[in-house]
Scaffold this motif. Structure first.
Motif, PDB file in Angstrom:
ATOM      1  N   ALA A  23       0.839  -1.195   0.000  1.00 50.57           N
ATOM      2  CA  ALA A  23       0.000   0.000   0.000  1.00 50.57           C
ATOM      3  C   ALA A  23       0.878   1.251   0.000  1.00 50.57           C
ATOM      4  O   ALA A  23       0.595   2.215  -0.714  1.00 50.57           O
ATOM      5  CB  ALA A  23      -0.935   0.000   1.204  1.00 50.57           C
ATOM      6  N   GLU A  24       1.950   1.219   0.767  1.00 41.40           N
ATOM      7  CA  GLU A  24       2.867   2.359   0.810  1.00 41.40           C
ATOM      8  C   GLU A  24       3.559   2.551  -0.540  1.00 41.40           C
ATOM      9  O   GLU A  24       3.686   3.677  -1.030  1.00 41.40           O
ATOM     10  CB  GLU A  24       3.907   2.165   1.914  1.00 41.40           C
ATOM     11  CG  GLU A  24       4.772   3.391   2.120  1.00 41.40           C
ATOM     12  CD  GLU A  24       5.665   3.254   3.337  1.00 41.40           C
ATOM     13  OE1 GLU A  24       6.797   3.763   3.260  1.00 41.40           O
ATOM     14  OE2 GLU A  24       5.244   2.665   4.333  1.00 41.40           O
ATOM     15  N   LEU A  29       3.978   5.570  -5.816  1.00 42.07           N
ATOM     16  CA  LEU A  29       3.863   5.590  -7.274  1.00 42.07           C
ATOM     17  C   LEU A  29       2.697   6.475  -7.718  1.00 42.07           C
ATOM     18  O   LEU A  29       2.824   7.236  -8.683  1.00 42.07           O
ATOM     19  CB  LEU A  29       3.711   4.167  -7.809  1.00 42.07           C
ATOM     20  CG  LEU A  29       4.952   3.295  -7.656  1.00 42.07           C
ATOM     21  CD1 LEU A  29       4.625   1.832  -7.900  1.00 42.07           C
ATOM     22  CD2 LEU A  29       6.062   3.774  -8.576  1.00 42.07           C
ATOM     23  N   CYS A  30       1.587   6.387  -7.015  1.00 40.88           N
ATOM     24  CA  CYS A  30       0.429   7.228  -7.374  1.00 40.88           C
ATOM     25  C   CYS A  30       0.732   8.703  -7.146  1.00 40.88           C
ATOM     26  O   CYS A  30       0.324   9.555  -7.938  1.00 40.88           O
ATOM     27  CB  CYS A  30      -0.802   6.803  -6.584  1.00 40.88           C
ATOM     28  SG  CYS A  30      -1.495   5.230  -7.136  1.00 40.88           S
ATOM     29  N   LYS A  31       1.454   8.994  -6.083  1.00 40.09           N
ATOM     30  CA  LYS A  31       1.832  10.385  -5.809  1.00 40.09           C
ATOM     31  C   LYS A  31       2.713  10.920  -6.944  1.00 40.09           C
ATOM     32  O   LYS A  31       2.578  12.075  -7.351  1.00 40.09           O
ATOM     33  CB  LYS A  31       2.563  10.484  -4.476  1.00 40.09           C
ATOM     34  CG  LYS A  31       2.878  11.897  -4.069  1.00 40.09           C
ATOM     35  CD  LYS A  31       3.518  11.948  -2.699  1.00 40.09           C
ATOM     36  CE  LYS A  31       3.863  13.369  -2.331  1.00 40.09           C
ATOM     37  NZ  LYS A  31       4.500  13.460  -1.018  1.00 40.09           N
ATOM     38  N   VAL A  71      10.227  15.569 -14.068  1.00 37.89           N
ATOM     39  CA  VAL A  71      11.089  14.421 -14.378  1.00 37.89           C
ATOM     40  C   VAL A  71      11.754  13.915 -13.103  1.00 37.89           C
ATOM     41  O   VAL A  71      11.838  12.704 -12.873  1.00 37.89           O
ATOM     42  CB  VAL A  71      12.138  14.794 -15.450  1.00 37.89           C
ATOM     43  CG1 VAL A  71      13.217  13.730 -15.567  1.00 37.89           C
ATOM     44  CG2 VAL A  71      11.457  15.014 -16.799  1.00 37.89           C
ATOM     45  N   LYS A  72      12.179  14.825 -12.257  1.00 37.26           N
ATOM     46  CA  LYS A  72      12.829  14.463 -10.999  1.00 37.26           C
ATOM     47  C   LYS A  72      11.886  13.627 -10.125  1.00 37.26           C
ATOM     48  O   LYS A  72      12.306  12.617  -9.548  1.00 37.26           O
ATOM     49  CB  LYS A  72      13.256  15.725 -10.243  1.00 37.26           C
ATOM     50  CG  LYS A  72      13.913  15.458  -8.920  1.00 37.26           C
ATOM     51  CD  LYS A  72      14.275  16.745  -8.218  1.00 37.26           C
ATOM     52  CE  LYS A  72      14.806  16.455  -6.829  1.00 37.26           C
ATOM     53  NZ  LYS A  72      14.985  17.669  -6.049  1.00 37.26           N
ATOM     54  N   VAL A  73      10.629  14.006 -10.039  1.00 30.24           N
ATOM     55  CA  VAL A  73       9.656  13.257  -9.235  1.00 30.24           C
ATOM     56  C   VAL A  73       9.483  11.842  -9.789  1.00 30.24           C
ATOM     57  O   VAL A  73       9.459  10.864  -9.033  1.00 30.24           O
ATOM     58  CB  VAL A  73       8.299  14.003  -9.190  1.00 30.24           C
ATOM     59  CG1 VAL A  73       7.209  13.141  -8.569  1.00 30.24           C
ATOM     60  CG2 VAL A  73       8.432  15.319  -8.430  1.00 30.24           C
ATOM     61  N   ALA A  99       5.870  -2.135 -14.313  1.00 33.39           N
ATOM     62  CA  ALA A  99       5.192  -3.421 -14.094  1.00 33.39           C
ATOM     63  C   ALA A  99       4.705  -3.538 -12.653  1.00 33.39           C
ATOM     64  O   ALA A  99       3.609  -4.052 -12.399  1.00 33.39           O
ATOM     65  CB  ALA A  99       6.124  -4.575 -14.444  1.00 33.39           C
ATOM     66  N   VAL A 100       5.496  -3.041 -11.710  1.00 38.69           N
ATOM     67  CA  VAL A 100       5.085  -3.047 -10.300  1.00 38.69           C
ATOM     68  C   VAL A 100       3.839  -2.182 -10.129  1.00 38.69           C
ATOM     69  O   VAL A 100       2.872  -2.589  -9.472  1.00 38.69           O
ATOM     70  CB  VAL A 100       6.232  -2.552  -9.384  1.00 38.69           C
ATOM     71  CG1 VAL A 100       5.733  -2.274  -7.969  1.00 38.69           C
ATOM     72  CG2 VAL A 100       7.371  -3.558  -9.358  1.00 38.69           C
ATOM     73  N   LEU A 101       3.863  -1.002 -10.720  1.00 37.08           N
ATOM     74  CA  LEU A 101       2.697  -0.107 -10.643  1.00 37.08           C
ATOM     75  C   LEU A 101       1.454  -0.797 -11.195  1.00 37.08           C
ATOM     76  O   LEU A 101       0.398  -0.792 -10.557  1.00 37.08           O
ATOM     77  CB  LEU A 101       2.968   1.193 -11.410  1.00 37.08           C
ATOM     78  CG  LEU A 101       1.768   2.134 -11.560  1.00 37.08           C
ATOM     79  CD1 LEU A 101       1.276   2.627 -10.212  1.00 37.08           C
ATOM     80  CD2 LEU A 101       2.128   3.295 -12.473  1.00 37.08           C
TER      81      LEU A 101
END
Length: 108
Positions: A23-24, A29-31, A71-73, A99-101
């Motif tokens: 979840a973390e 990744l969503c952020k 790009v940095k994010v 793939a993880v996302l």
């Protein structure tokens, strides 16, 4: 009027520590994708394969300094990889991280 049951589903009641870690990771990744420009950059690079930084500012229509921050994010989240070639930096999508996302989103 129906009364709400106090019974919890067995699969909902048990949250394993591994689930919390996932979840973390999904939240990180969503952020990273929480801005339309970053989604555009990731989509563009996924379609193109690679791109030099100067071209990326044109993709999102933002100033190079703003594009650089986006790009940095994405790089910090591991979604992009960058390699320096002479005086230019070439970026591409990190297929393993993407793939993880996909796997984490699909598990929702």
């Amino acid at each position: 009027m129906a009364k709400t049951s106090d019974v919890t589903c067995g699969t909902c009641a048990d949250v394993a520590p591994d689930d919390e870690l996932q979840a973390e990771e999904l939240a990180v990744l969503c952020k990273a994708l929480a801005h339309p420009a970053r989604v555009q950059l990731l989509q563009y690079l996924a379609q193109q394969g690679t791109c030099y930084f100067g071209s990326l500012a044109d993709v999102v229509g933002l100033a190079p300094s703003t594009t650089s921050q986006h790009v940095k994010v994405l790089k910090e989240a591991g979604l992009l990889l960058g390699s320096s070639e002479e005086q230019r930096t070439c970026y591409c999508v990190n297929p393993d991280r993407l793939a993880v996302l996909k796997r984490l989103v699909k598990a929702l």
